[in-house]
Design a protein around this motif. Sequence first.
Motif, PDB file in Angstrom:
ATOM      1  N   LEU A   2       0.834  -1.368   0.096  1.00 38.01           N
ATOM      2  CA  LEU A   2       0.026   0.124   0.017  1.00 38.01           C
ATOM      3  C   LEU A   2       0.892   1.458   0.036  1.00 38.01           C
ATOM      4  O   LEU A   2       0.386   2.387  -0.190  1.00 38.01           O
ATOM      5  CB  LEU A   2      -0.961  -0.009   1.203  1.00 38.01           C
ATOM      6  N   GLN A   3       1.973   0.873   0.470  1.00 35.58           N
ATOM      7  CA  GLN A   3       2.884   2.397   0.367  1.00 35.58           C
ATOM      8  C   GLN A   3       4.311   2.123  -0.260  1.00 35.58           C
ATOM      9  O   GLN A   3       5.446   1.910   0.085  1.00 35.58           O
ATOM     10  CB  GLN A   3       3.433   2.729   1.910  1.00 35.58           C
ATOM     11  N   PRO A   4       4.234   1.893  -1.695  1.00 33.43           N
ATOM     12  CA  PRO A   4       5.269   1.496  -2.498  1.00 33.43           C
ATOM     13  C   PRO A   4       6.526   2.522  -2.798  1.00 33.43           C
ATOM     14  O   PRO A   4       7.545   2.143  -3.105  1.00 33.43           O
ATOM     15  CB  PRO A   4       4.512   1.183  -3.829  1.00 33.43           C
ATOM     16  N   ARG A  38      -5.328   6.936  -4.743  1.00 37.03           N
ATOM     17  CA  ARG A  38      -4.636   7.504  -3.640  1.00 37.03           C
ATOM     18  C   ARG A  38      -5.315   8.079  -2.530  1.00 37.03           C
ATOM     19  O   ARG A  38      -6.518   8.116  -2.734  1.00 37.03           O
ATOM     20  CB  ARG A  38      -3.772   8.613  -4.274  1.00 37.03           C
ATOM     21  N   PHE A  39      -4.767   7.919  -1.378  1.00 33.72           N
ATOM     22  CA  PHE A  39      -5.363   8.221   0.082  1.00 33.72           C
ATOM     23  C   PHE A  39      -4.580   9.012   0.926  1.00 33.72           C
ATOM     24  O   PHE A  39      -3.374   8.331   0.868  1.00 33.72           O
ATOM     25  CB  PHE A  39      -6.063   6.972   0.502  1.00 33.72           C
ATOM     26  N   GLU A  40      -4.927   9.704   1.444  1.00 33.28           N
ATOM     27  CA  GLU A  40      -4.331  10.290   2.661  1.00 33.28           C
ATOM     28  C   GLU A  40      -5.084  11.061   3.769  1.00 33.28           C
ATOM     29  O   GLU A  40      -6.185  11.456   3.492  1.00 33.28           O
ATOM     30  CB  GLU A  40      -3.111  11.293   2.000  1.00 33.28           C
ATOM     31  N   PHE A  68     -11.445   3.300   4.326  1.00 30.56           N
ATOM     32  CA  PHE A  68     -12.127   2.064   3.794  1.00 30.56           C
ATOM     33  C   PHE A  68     -12.339   1.839   2.248  1.00 30.56           C
ATOM     34  O   PHE A  68     -13.468   1.075   1.774  1.00 30.56           O
ATOM     35  CB  PHE A  68     -13.315   1.477   4.687  1.00 30.56           C
ATOM     36  N   GLY A  69     -12.190   3.026   1.764  1.00 32.21           N
ATOM     37  CA  GLY A  69     -12.197   2.855   0.145  1.00 32.21           C
ATOM     38  C   GLY A  69     -13.554   3.538  -0.315  1.00 32.21           C
ATOM     39  O   GLY A  69     -13.770   3.248  -1.235  1.00 32.21           O
ATOM     40  N   VAL A  70     -14.449   4.224   0.582  1.00 33.09           N
ATOM     41  CA  VAL A  70     -15.652   4.732   0.387  1.00 33.09           C
ATOM     42  C   VAL A  70     -15.353   6.239  -0.134  1.00 33.09           C
ATOM     43  O   VAL A  70     -14.493   7.050   0.191  1.00 33.09           O
ATOM     44  CB  VAL A  70     -16.440   4.801   1.507  1.00 33.09           C
ATOM     45  N   PRO A  71     -15.889   6.511  -1.512  1.00 29.66           N
ATOM     46  CA  PRO A  71     -15.428   7.740  -2.123  1.00 29.66           C
ATOM     47  C   PRO A  71     -15.999   8.986  -1.320  1.00 29.66           C
ATOM     48  O   PRO A  71     -17.285   8.884  -0.693  1.00 29.66           O
ATOM     49  CB  PRO A  71     -15.994   7.670  -3.449  1.00 29.66           C
TER      50      PRO A  71
END
Length: 72
Positions: A2-4, A38-40, A68-71
């Motif tokens: 998740l953090q490449p 992407r998320f932060e 949790f991936g909810v837009p």
Amino acid sequence: PLQPTDDEQRMDATVVASSGNTVVVEYTWRAVDLRGHRFETSTLARYEVHDGRFAGARMYYSDHAGLFGVPS
């Protein structure tokens, strides 16, 4: 996975408070999922150390839906 990259791994951490065996840190948690989204989120974490060893942590995330991936 998740953090490449260095960008996702960068936390920009700041110690907010500490007392005895406890420290509170504010940082930004970044990630990218397998589809490239992407998320932060701003995160507050409480860490405990006993006898010089990590003893526990509790994280408080600002963006639960995004985590949790909810837009938004």
